[in-house]
Scaffold this motif. Structure first.
Motif, PDB file in Angstrom:
ATOM      1  N   GLU A 141      72.896  37.442  35.743  1.00  0.00           N
ATOM      2  CA  GLU A 141      72.075  36.687  36.280  1.00  0.00           C
ATOM      3  C   GLU A 141      71.137  37.091  37.014  1.00  0.00           C
ATOM      4  OE1 GLU A 141      68.189  35.270  37.150  1.00  0.00           O
ATOM      5  OE2 GLU A 141      69.965  34.727  35.026  1.00  0.00           O
ATOM      6  N   ASP A 142      72.083  38.495  37.972  1.00  0.00           N
ATOM      7  CA  ASP A 142      70.884  39.452  39.286  1.00  0.00           C
ATOM      8  C   ASP A 142      71.178  40.275  37.542  1.00  0.00           C
ATOM      9  OD1 ASP A 142      71.772  38.342  41.293  1.00  0.00           O
ATOM     10  OD2 ASP A 142      73.437  39.553  42.001  1.00  0.00           O
ATOM     11  N   VAL A 143      72.058  40.630  36.623  1.00  0.00           N
ATOM     12  CA  VAL A 143      71.576  42.406  36.205  1.00  0.00           C
ATOM     13  C   VAL A 143      70.378  41.770  35.299  1.00  0.00           C
ATOM     14  CG1 VAL A 143      72.260  43.580  33.778  1.00  0.00           C
ATOM     15  CG2 VAL A 143      73.820  43.130  35.749  1.00  0.00           C
ATOM     16  N   ARG A 144      70.123  40.269  34.778  1.00  0.00           N
ATOM     17  CA  ARG A 144      69.467  40.107  33.446  1.00  0.00           C
ATOM     18  C   ARG A 144      67.977  40.216  34.615  1.00  0.00           C
ATOM     19  NH1 ARG A 144      65.986  36.523  33.475  1.00  0.00           N
ATOM     20  NH2 ARG A 144      66.131  35.555  35.055  1.00  0.00           N
ATOM     21  N   MET A 145      67.923  39.404  35.955  1.00  0.00           N
ATOM     22  CA  MET A 145      66.473  39.688  36.827  1.00  0.00           C
ATOM     23  C   MET A 145      66.293  41.144  36.918  1.00  0.00           C
ATOM     24  SD  MET A 145      64.103  38.409  37.448  1.00  0.00           S
ATOM     25  CE  MET A 145      65.149  36.823  38.684  1.00  0.00           C
ATOM     26  N   LEU A 146      66.970  42.298  37.745  1.00  0.00           N
ATOM     27  CA  LEU A 146      67.213  43.534  37.435  1.00  0.00           C
ATOM     28  C   LEU A 146      65.978  44.365  35.776  1.00  0.00           C
ATOM     29  CD1 LEU A 146      66.729  46.607  39.327  1.00  0.00           C
ATOM     30  CD2 LEU A 146      68.960  46.663  37.934  1.00  0.00           C
ATOM     31  N   ALA A 147      66.902  44.079  34.419  1.00  0.00           N
ATOM     32  CA  ALA A 147      66.388  44.762  33.365  1.00  0.00           C
ATOM     33  C   ALA A 147      65.159  43.593  33.481  1.00  0.00           C
ATOM     34  CB  ALA A 147      67.423  44.697  32.089  1.00  0.00           C
ATOM     35  N   ILE A 164      73.321  44.896  43.349  1.00  0.00           N
ATOM     36  CA  ILE A 164      74.413  44.598  42.050  1.00  0.00           C
ATOM     37  C   ILE A 164      76.001  45.307  42.099  1.00  0.00           C
ATOM     38  CG2 ILE A 164      74.755  44.887  39.804  1.00  0.00           C
ATOM     39  CD1 ILE A 164      71.760  43.488  39.469  1.00  0.00           C
ATOM     40  N   LEU A 165      75.398  46.387  42.520  1.00  0.00           N
ATOM     41  CA  LEU A 165      76.921  47.112  42.546  1.00  0.00           C
ATOM     42  C   LEU A 165      77.827  46.994  43.669  1.00  0.00           C
ATOM     43  CD1 LEU A 165      75.416  51.016  42.259  1.00  0.00           C
ATOM     44  CD2 LEU A 165      76.579  49.897  40.203  1.00  0.00           C
ATOM     45  N   GLU A 166      77.201  46.142  45.160  1.00  0.00           N
ATOM     46  CA  GLU A 166      77.283  45.545  46.299  1.00  0.00           C
ATOM     47  C   GLU A 166      78.939  44.649  45.605  1.00  0.00           C
ATOM     48  OE1 GLU A 166      75.234  45.681  49.284  1.00  0.00           O
ATOM     49  OE2 GLU A 166      74.889  47.990  49.205  1.00  0.00           O
ATOM     50  N   ARG A 167      77.944  43.596  45.019  1.00  0.00           N
ATOM     51  CA  ARG A 167      78.191  42.220  45.093  1.00  0.00           C
ATOM     52  C   ARG A 167      79.504  42.094  44.043  1.00  0.00           C
ATOM     53  NH1 ARG A 167      72.991  38.341  45.111  1.00  0.00           N
ATOM     54  NH2 ARG A 167      72.186  38.496  47.372  1.00  0.00           N
ATOM     55  N   HIS A 168      79.320  42.956  42.931  1.00  0.00           N
ATOM     56  CA  HIS A 168      79.887  42.671  41.026  1.00  0.00           C
ATOM     57  C   HIS A 168      80.560  44.229  40.963  1.00  0.00           C
ATOM     58  CE1 HIS A 168      76.896  38.617  41.450  1.00  0.00           C
ATOM     59  NE2 HIS A 168      75.923  39.977  41.277  1.00  0.00           N
ATOM     60  N   THR A 169      81.224  44.544  41.812  1.00  0.00           N
ATOM     61  CA  THR A 169      82.146  45.376  41.174  1.00  0.00           C
ATOM     62  C   THR A 169      83.230  45.185  40.543  1.00  0.00           C
ATOM     63  OG1 THR A 169      81.702  46.671  43.620  1.00  0.00           O
ATOM     64  CG2 THR A 169      83.998  47.358  42.505  1.00  0.00           C
ATOM     65  N   GLY A 170      84.006  43.766  41.036  1.00  0.00           N
ATOM     66  CA  GLY A 170      85.422  43.776  40.542  1.00  0.00           C
ATOM     67  C   GLY A 170      85.064  42.318  39.301  1.00  0.00           C
ATOM     68  N   ILE A 171      84.030  42.337  38.932  1.00  0.00           N
ATOM     69  CA  ILE A 171      83.455  41.036  37.647  1.00  0.00           C
ATOM     70  C   ILE A 171      82.843  42.275  36.581  1.00  0.00           C
ATOM     71  CG2 ILE A 171      82.219  39.389  37.577  1.00  0.00           C
ATOM     72  CD1 ILE A 171      84.128  39.057  38.813  1.00  0.00           C
ATOM     73  N   LEU A 174      71.440  47.953  29.457  1.00  0.00           N
ATOM     74  CA  LEU A 174      71.169  46.929  30.397  1.00  0.00           C
ATOM     75  C   LEU A 174      71.126  45.537  29.648  1.00  0.00           C
ATOM     76  CD1 LEU A 174      71.188  48.505  33.470  1.00  0.00           C
ATOM     77  CD2 LEU A 174      72.698  47.604  32.800  1.00  0.00           C
ATOM     78  N   ASN A 175      69.866  45.603  29.056  1.00  0.00           N
ATOM     79  CA  ASN A 175      69.390  44.058  28.366  1.00  0.00           C
ATOM     80  C   ASN A 175      69.864  43.668  27.289  1.00  0.00           C
ATOM     81  OD1 ASN A 175      66.517  42.711  28.164  1.00  0.00           O
ATOM     82  ND2 ASN A 175      66.611  43.260  26.516  1.00  0.00           N
ATOM     83  N   GLU A 176      70.048  44.652  26.331  1.00  0.00           N
ATOM     84  CA  GLU A 176      71.378  44.680  25.375  1.00  0.00           C
ATOM     85  C   GLU A 176      72.403  43.985  25.941  1.00  0.00           C
ATOM     86  OE1 GLU A 176      71.232  48.332  23.575  1.00  0.00           O
ATOM     87  OE2 GLU A 176      70.142  48.467  22.041  1.00  0.00           O
ATOM     88  N   TRP A 177      73.517  44.221  26.794  1.00  0.00           N
ATOM     89  CA  TRP A 177      74.325  43.945  27.426  1.00  0.00           C
ATOM     90  C   TRP A 177      73.399  42.426  28.027  1.00  0.00           C
ATOM     91  CZ3 TRP A 177      75.233  41.564  32.470  1.00  0.00           C
ATOM     92  CH2 TRP A 177      76.145  41.360  32.038  1.00  0.00           C
ATOM     93  N   CYS A 178      73.048  42.090  28.075  1.00  0.00           N
ATOM     94  CA  CYS A 178      72.230  40.520  28.650  1.00  0.00           C
ATOM     95  C   CYS A 178      72.431  39.740  27.526  1.00  0.00           C
ATOM     96  CB  CYS A 178      71.112  40.748  29.177  1.00  0.00           C
ATOM     97  SG  CYS A 178      70.844  41.697  30.756  1.00  0.00           S
ATOM     98  N   GLN A 203      81.669  49.791  31.948  1.00  0.00           N
ATOM     99  CA  GLN A 203      80.887  50.101  31.224  1.00  0.00           C
ATOM    100  C   GLN A 203      79.357  49.497  31.842  1.00  0.00           C
ATOM    101  OE1 GLN A 203      82.783  48.569  29.600  1.00  0.00           O
ATOM    102  NE2 GLN A 203      83.975  50.132  28.089  1.00  0.00           N
ATOM    103  N   THR A 204      79.194  48.924  32.567  1.00  0.00           N
ATOM    104  CA  THR A 204      77.563  47.792  32.515  1.00  0.00           C
ATOM    105  C   THR A 204      77.803  48.113  34.103  1.00  0.00           C
ATOM    106  OG1 THR A 204      78.476  46.032  31.452  1.00  0.00           O
ATOM    107  CG2 THR A 204      76.587  46.087  33.120  1.00  0.00           C
ATOM    108  N   TYR A 205      78.606  48.263  34.727  1.00  0.00           N
ATOM    109  CA  TYR A 205      78.723  49.112  36.503  1.00  0.00           C
ATOM    110  C   TYR A 205      78.512  50.205  36.018  1.00  0.00           C
ATOM    111  CZ  TYR A 205      80.021  49.296  41.501  1.00  0.00           C
ATOM    112  OH  TYR A 205      80.301  49.891  42.619  1.00  0.00           O
TER     113      TYR A 205
END
Length: 325
Positions: A89-95, A186-193, A256-260, A197-199
Motif C-alpha cells: 500500500e505504501d509503494v502503491r500510494m507513492l507510485a 518506505i525505506l525506513e518502515r519496510h527494510t526487511g519486507i 514500481l507501478n509494474e511491481w504493484c 529489487q523493489t527496495y
C-alpha cells in the motif's frame, strides 16, 4: 494451451522454488547421489551395496531439505502477509501519486491538439520537435518525450488547480517534498519486507540522479530562482528552463507501478482482500487547445529575447574589461 501451461506452472511452482533456492545444497547432493547410483548400476565390487544404500539416504536428505524449506517458507509467508500488504500500500500510494501528478500537469499545460502555429513556434525556439502525441498509458505518460512537452509548455507563473491557490513555483517543490517523504518512510518502515529489487527502486528515487533527489529534483527550482533574482538573470519562466530529468529516473516509477500490479495479484492469491488498485491506465484527456497553465508564446518569446540581450550585454562588459576600455 497457454492457459493449461500456466496452470501446470502454478502447480509446480511451490515445489520448484525450494529446489532452486536450496540449489547450493541440493545440487552437490544430487551429484553425489548420481555417483552412488553409478556404483550400484555398474555393480562395482565392494561399492555396489554401498552405492545403493548411499543413494537412497542422499535422496531422502534432498527430499527432507526441500520439504522443510517449503514448510518454513509457508510459515514465514503467513507471518509476513500483513506486513507485505502494508508495504504494497505504501509503494502503491507513492507510485500512484507521482503518476497522477504528471497526469494532471499534462492536462493543465499541453495543448490538445496543438495549433500548427504553436507547433512551428516551439520548434523554431527550441530548435527541436516537441512531442504532440497524447499519452494513453503510464509508460507513454512517463516517457521523456511527454515530460519534455510538459516542461516546454508549463508556465511557472500560472496557478495549478489546487487549493489553496498557489503558483507552480510553490506547488512543484511542495509535491516533490511529499513524494520524497513517502519514499523515505518506505525505506525506513519496510527494510526487511520489501524484495531487494523493489527496495533498490525506491532508494533510486531519492538518491544520485533520482527523480526525487534534492540536487536533481524540483527542489532546485527555488535555488535557481533565488540566484536569478540576485544576479538579475531573466531566465524564461517555463519548467524546462529550470528542471530536467532522464529516462532512467522516469523508468524507476514505471517499474514500481509494474511491481504493484504483480504484487496485488500475488497477495490476492494468498487470500488478502480489500487491496486498492495500482494505476492500470491513465484517464482520457479532453481536447483543449489552450490549457490554463500553458505559457503564452508571446510572453515566452519576450523572455527569450531578454536572455539574449542579457548575454550580449554580459559579453560586451567582459570584452571591455579584457581590453581595458
Amino acid at each position: 494451451m497457454k492457459r493449461c501451461y500456466l496452470k501446470i506452472e502454478d502447480w509446480l511452482n511451490p515445489f520448484l522454488v525450494p529446489i532452486v533456492e536450496t540449489r547450493n545444497l541440493t545440487i552437490p547432493l544430487a551429484i553425489l547421489a548420481l555417483v552412488c547410483l553409478f556404483f550400484w548400476k555398474k555393480n562395482i565390487p565392494g561399492l555396489a551395496d554401498f552405492g545403493l544404500n548411499a543413494f537412497t539416504e542422499i535422496l531422502g536428505i534432498i527430499l527432507t531439505v526441500v520439504f522443510v524449506d517449503q514448510l518454513i517458507r509457508q510459515q514465514e509467508l503467513r507471518r509476513t502477509l500483513p506486513l507485505q500488504a502494508a508495504a504494497y500500500e505504501d509503494v502503491r500510494m507513492l507510485a500512484t501519486r507521482i503518476i497522477q501528478f504528471w497526469e494532471s500537469a499534462f492536462a493543465q499545460t499541453v495543448p490538445r491538439p496543438a495549433p500548427s502555429e504553436i507547433i512551428q513556434f516551439w520548434e523554431n525556439v527550441c530548435k527541436a520537435p516537441v512531442s504532440q502525441s497524447v499519452p494513453l498509458t503510464v509508460n507513454q505518460l512517463l516517457s521523456l518525450e511527454t515530460i519534455d512537452a510538459i516542461k516546454t509548455y508549463l508556465d511557472l507563473d500560472s496557478q495549478p488547480s489546487v487549493a489553496p491557490p498557489r503558483t507552480w513555483w510553490e506547488w512543484l517543490p511542495e509535491r516533490e517534498q511529499e513524494f520524497y517523504t513517502r519514499a523515505e518512510r518506505i525505506l525506513e518502515r519496510h527494510t526487511g519486507i520489501l524484495e531487494p529489487q523493489t527496495y533498490a527502486l525506491v532508494h533510486q528515487l531519492v538518491s544520485g540522479s533520482g527523480l526525487l533527489h534534492p540536487d536533481t529534483g524540483m527542489q532546485i527550482i527555488r535555488a535557481m530562482r533565488q540566484y536569478d533574482q540576485q544576479e538579475g538573470f531573466p531566465r524564461p519562466h517555463n519548467l524546462g528552463s529550470y528542471w530536467g530529468t532522464t529516462t532512467e529516473a522516469l523508468n524507476t516509477v514505471i517499474k514500481l507501478n509494474e511491481w504493484c500490479i504483480e504484487k496485488k495479484r500475488f497477495l490476492e492469491k494468498q487470500g488478502i482482500s480489500g487491496l486498492l488498485n495500482p494505476t492500470l491506465a491513465i484517464n482520457a484527456f479532453d481536447e483543449n487547445s489552450s490549457p490554463k497553465c500553458m505559457i503564452d508564446p508571446n510572453k515566452f518569446f519576450q523572455q527569450v529575447l531578454a536572455v539574449q540581450a542579457y548575454r550580449e550585454q554580459l559579453a560586451q562588459r567582459t570584452h571591455q574589461s579584457n581590453t581595458g576600455i
